[in-house]
Design a protein around this motif. Structure first.
Motif, mmCIF file in Angstrom:
data_model
loop_
_atom_site.group_PDB
_atom_site.id
_atom_site.type_symbol
_atom_site.label_atom_id
_atom_site.label_comp_id
_atom_site.label_asym_id
_atom_site.label_seq_id
_atom_site.Cartn_x
_atom_site.Cartn_y
_atom_site.Cartn_z
ATOM 1 N N VAL A 1 0.839 -1.202 0.000
ATOM 2 C CA VAL A 1 0.000 0.000 0.000
ATOM 3 C C VAL A 1 0.874 1.253 0.000
ATOM 4 O O VAL A 1 1.801 1.380 0.803
ATOM 5 N N PHE A 2 0.542 2.175 -0.922
ATOM 6 C CA PHE A 2 1.164 3.494 -0.930
ATOM 7 C C PHE A 2 0.252 4.447 -0.167
ATOM 8 O O PHE A 2 -0.848 4.767 -0.620
ATOM 9 N N ALA A 3 0.694 4.870 1.001
ATOM 10 C CA ALA A 3 -0.105 5.785 1.823
ATOM 11 C C ALA A 3 0.793 6.444 2.848
ATOM 12 O O ALA A 3 1.879 5.943 3.168
ATOM 13 N N LYS A 4 0.322 7.582 3.376
ATOM 14 C CA LYS A 4 1.061 8.301 4.417
ATOM 15 C C LYS A 4 0.141 8.585 5.601
ATOM 16 O O LYS A 4 -1.086 8.554 5.467
ATOM 17 N N GLY A 5 0.769 8.901 6.736
ATOM 18 C CA GLY A 5 0.025 9.365 7.909
ATOM 19 C C GLY A 5 -1.047 8.403 8.389
ATOM 20 O O GLY A 5 -0.809 7.195 8.516
ATOM 21 N N ASN B 1 11.895 -5.342 -6.279
ATOM 22 C CA ASN B 1 11.138 -6.077 -5.249
ATOM 23 C C ASN B 1 9.644 -5.946 -5.528
ATOM 24 O O ASN B 1 8.994 -4.987 -5.100
ATOM 25 N N LEU B 2 9.116 -6.909 -6.273
ATOM 26 C CA LEU B 2 7.730 -6.830 -6.760
ATOM 27 C C LEU B 2 6.923 -8.072 -6.397
ATOM 28 O O LEU B 2 5.995 -8.445 -7.117
ATOM 29 N N ASP B 3 7.273 -8.685 -5.296
ATOM 30 C CA ASP B 3 6.607 -9.931 -4.910
ATOM 31 C C ASP B 3 5.272 -9.648 -4.211
ATOM 32 O O ASP B 3 5.104 -9.905 -3.025
ATOM 33 N N TYR B 4 4.334 -9.043 -4.964
ATOM 34 C CA TYR B 4 3.029 -8.690 -4.408
ATOM 35 C C TYR B 4 1.926 -9.184 -5.346
ATOM 36 O O TYR B 4 2.119 -9.294 -6.553
ATOM 37 N N ASP B 5 0.771 -9.461 -4.749
ATOM 38 C CA ASP B 5 -0.394 -9.857 -5.550
ATOM 39 C C ASP B 5 -1.306 -8.668 -5.836
ATOM 40 O O ASP B 5 -2.105 -8.689 -6.759
ATOM 41 N N ARG B 6 -1.209 -7.622 -4.999
ATOM 42 C CA ARG B 6 -2.071 -6.447 -5.165
ATOM 43 C C ARG B 6 -1.327 -5.212 -4.671
ATOM 44 O O ARG B 6 -0.670 -5.258 -3.629
ATOM 45 N N VAL B 7 -1.401 -4.132 -5.441
ATOM 46 C CA VAL B 7 -0.825 -2.854 -5.012
ATOM 47 C C VAL B 7 -1.963 -1.836 -4.944
ATOM 48 O O VAL B 7 -2.720 -1.670 -5.903
ATOM 49 N N ILE B 8 -2.072 -1.186 -3.798
ATOM 50 C CA ILE B 8 -3.158 -0.236 -3.525
ATOM 51 C C ILE B 8 -2.533 1.121 -3.212
ATOM 52 O O ILE B 8 -1.437 1.187 -2.640
ATOM 53 N N ALA B 9 -3.218 2.207 -3.580
ATOM 54 C CA ALA B 9 -2.687 3.544 -3.305
ATOM 55 C C ALA B 9 -3.816 4.512 -2.972
ATOM 56 O O ALA B 9 -4.930 4.386 -3.495
ATOM 57 N N THR B 10 -3.520 5.477 -2.107
ATOM 58 C CA THR B 10 -4.455 6.579 -1.893
ATOM 59 C C THR B 10 -4.275 7.567 -3.052
ATOM 60 O O THR B 10 -3.194 7.638 -3.645
ATOM 61 N N PRO B 11 -5.329 8.328 -3.399
ATOM 62 C CA PRO B 11 -5.227 9.236 -4.559
ATOM 63 C C PRO B 11 -4.048 10.206 -4.478
ATOM 64 O O PRO B 11 -3.413 10.503 -5.494
ATOM 65 N N ASP B 12 -3.727 10.691 -3.272
ATOM 66 C CA ASP B 12 -2.645 11.674 -3.132
ATOM 67 C C ASP B 12 -1.267 11.077 -3.399
ATOM 68 O O ASP B 12 -0.279 11.815 -3.539
#
Length: 230
Positions: A75-79, A106-117
């Motif tokens: 997950v790409f997120a802050k705070g 390093n891409l050993d993931y099944d799902r990548v999620i991000a907040t819009p910001d």
């Protein structure tokens, strides 16, 4: 004469023209299961040409009985959002540091999620995540302010389906150790979602063929009447 494998012996015995109910197909796959817990897979041949944007079939569906597989989520997120993602069970949460880690392979993931910001950061990973089908996408719910729910969905049995160049969608619907009722619920959820995702540009017969198989088992043709709307 070379000795036939178990799978070859089974395929030789099966009538390749026969169509099966889901119950019959599962029973046949169980008769010849391997020594490990095989994945049960569905292949749907669709009357689309995905080279045309208006014939692309892609989406997410939650399998009610889960997938039986551990899903690794980044997950790409802050705070506050980063804390929520961690609490929901994300395997890795980060920002620029996570981007650099992925750029290093390093891409050993099944799902990548991000907040819009975070999309300004994630956008720089297009060439890395795109080919693997991991690029976060608002249409698929993987770019969202509600990262907590997105992580729970990913961990709880949500799968992505996407049509391949030949017009086929492949997706796992669980393990052979699942009982028939759970596999049938997952089969119905997946096929229903694919039927509902019929694109505007699809002409003629949309669902042309459905095959049920297991990791080591034969491909069994499923009666199209088993799928609502097909």
């Amino acid at each position: 004469m070379a000795k036939q494998t178990k799978k070859q012996q089974l395929v030789a015995k099966l009538d390749s023209e026969k169509t099966y109910s889901v119950d019959e197909a599962l029973a046949t796959l169980r008769e010849h299961k391997a020594k490990f817990d095989e994945t049960v897979e569905v292949a749907m041949n669709l009357g689309v040409d995905p080279r045309h944007a208006d014939q692309m079939v892609r989406g997410m569906v939650s399998l009610p009985s889960g997938t039986g597989k551990e899903v690794k989520v980044a997950v790409f997120a802050k705070g506050d959002n980063a804390e929520k993602a961690k609490a929901a069970g994300a395997d890795v949460v980060g920002a620029e540091d996570l981007m650099e880690d992925m750029q290093n392979g390093n891409l050993d993931y099944d799902r990548v999620i991000a907040t819009p910001d975070m999309m300004g950061v994630v956008g720089r990973l297009g060439k890395v995540l795109g080919p693997k089908g991991l690029m976060p996408n608002p249409k698929l719910g993987t770019v969202t302010p509600n990262v907590e729910q997105a992580v729970k969905d990913a961990k709880g049995g949500q799968v992505e389906f996407r049509v391949e160049k030949q017009g086929i969608i492949h997706s796992g619907i669980g393990k052979l150790s699942f009982d028939d009722a759970d596999l049938k619920k997952n089969f119905a959820a997946l096929t229903d979602a694919i039927v509902k995702a019929k694109p505007s540009g699809a002409k003629g017969k949309y669902v042309q063929k459905i095959t049920l198989t297991s990791s080591m088992g034969p491909g069994l043709k499923v009666d199209l009447a088993e799928v609502e709307g097909a």
